[in-house]
Design an enzyme around this catalytic site. Structure first.
Site, PDB file in Angstrom:
ATOM      1  N   SER A 202       0.803  -1.220   0.000  1.00  0.00           N
ATOM      2  CA  SER A 202       0.000   0.000   0.000  1.00  0.00           C
ATOM      3  C   SER A 202       0.833   1.266   0.000  1.00  0.00           C
ATOM      4  O   SER A 202       0.465   2.264  -0.621  1.00  0.00           O
ATOM      5  CB  SER A 202      -0.944   0.006   1.206  1.00  0.00           C
ATOM      6  OG  SER A 202      -1.814  -1.106   1.169  1.00  0.00           O
ATOM      7  N   HIS A 248       0.359   4.440   4.318  1.00  0.00           N
ATOM      8  CA  HIS A 248      -0.321   5.152   3.236  1.00  0.00           C
ATOM      9  C   HIS A 248       0.158   6.598   3.142  1.00  0.00           C
ATOM     10  O   HIS A 248       0.475   7.091   2.054  1.00  0.00           O
ATOM     11  CB  HIS A 248      -1.833   5.116   3.465  1.00  0.00           C
ATOM     12  CG  HIS A 248      -2.415   3.743   3.351  1.00  0.00           C
ATOM     13  ND1 HIS A 248      -3.772   3.496   3.390  1.00  0.00           N
ATOM     14  CD2 HIS A 248      -1.825   2.530   3.207  1.00  0.00           C
ATOM     15  CE1 HIS A 248      -3.991   2.206   3.269  1.00  0.00           C
ATOM     16  NE2 HIS A 248      -2.826   1.595   3.166  1.00  0.00           N
TER      17      HIS A 248
END
Length: 297
Positions: A202, A248
């Site tokens: 991610s 993230h």
């Protein structure tokens, strides 16, 4: 200008564009345009050197981001990255899947520091980045346990990767992916609980999101779709439990910074600015890791 009257790219007719090849004058979209000494050229003119009387090498054709134009599959690096992620996922399934006893996951996942109790009051280091296992910052980027997790990440990589690879060139695109992923791992290490495992691509994927937004702004494309998609992903990041928001955010910030250096670098110092930007972000990653390690040991 009425955007509805813009012609479609000759290779991608569904993509409207106001840019034309300076040699053959065919309309070309950002995925097809190759940065030239004057304007942009299409891939066919770059390969053949048509209209100039010189070999293609004489003009040193470059992508929008300054990368070398190479023959072959334009999404080669993206496919290799997907292949590595899938291969590691298959290895995880073959060794027991998503269980706390999976030795492969325990060895490769991002982990700051796990400790074992040695006595009533004494604790000793067991494993983690703080004990010298720095490789976890990288290996965790290719590690997934659940089919939905790898499925979402690989679909995102396939959606974002080829366009960035074509625009930046293979080497710069790979640097963007890896450094963004490392930045995500570093922020996890710096801010998250050290004994909690995290894994997944991610951080690198969010780096590609950020880079896509920068590239679209550079090409003066409508940014609303990518901004909407990014906002949705950020809402999910902070709204659902069990998601590592640090990875993230770290990947996103790194991707934006690297992309700015990539696509806005001045032509005369382009390589220096581009690789210097990657180096500065990587240096920040190293500093964050060293600070956290000093605090834990």
């Amino acid at each position: 200008m009425d955007t509805q009257r813009l012609p479609g790219c000759y290779r991608h007719p569904d993509r409207q564009t106001g840019i034309r090849c300076t040699r053959c004058e065919r309309p070309i979209c950002p995925d097809c345009m190759v940065d030239a000494s004057v304007g942009f050229q299409c891939p066919e003119c770059v390969r053949t050197g048509s209209g100039t009387g010189h070999a293609p090498a004489a003009n040193q054709p470059r992508t929008v981001g300054g990368g070398a134009v190479v023959a072959g599959d334009p999404a080669l690096v993206t496919k290799i990255l997907i292949g590595i992620n899938v291969a590691v996922f298959v290895a995880v399934l073959a060794t027991g899947g998503a269980t706390v006893h999976n030795e492969l996951v325990n060895r490769l996942a991002m982990l700051g520091q796990a400790r074992e109790q040695l006595g009533p009051l004494a604790y000793g280091p067991l494993e983690g980045v703080a004990t010298g296992e720095w490789y976890r910052l990288l290996t965790s980027m290719f590690l997934h346990e659940e089919i939905w997790h790898i499925g979402f990440n690989m679909l995102s990589l396939w959606f974002l990767g080829p366009s960035l690879e074509a625009a930046l060139g293979r080497a710069r695109y790979l640097a963007l992916y890896l450094v963004s992923g490392l930045a995500g791992s570093a922020l996890v290490y710096l801010l998250a609980e050290p004994n909690v495992q995290t894994l997944g691509a991610s951080g690198a994927i969010y780096g590609l999101f950020g880079a896509t937004a920068v590239l679209m702004r550079r090409m003066r494309y409508d940014m609303r779709p990518v901004i909407a998609l990014l906002v949705i992903n950020l809402v999910i990041t902070f709204g659902w439990s069990g998601i590592s928001w640090q990875a993230h955010v770290g990947g996103l910030v790194a991707g934006v910074l690297i992309a700015i250096g990539m696509v806005h670098a001045p032509r005369e110092h382009r390589s220096l600015v581009q690789w210097g930007t990657c180096g500065l972000v990587l240096a920040a990653v190293v500093v964050a890791v060293l600070l956290r390690t000093a605090a834990l040991t």
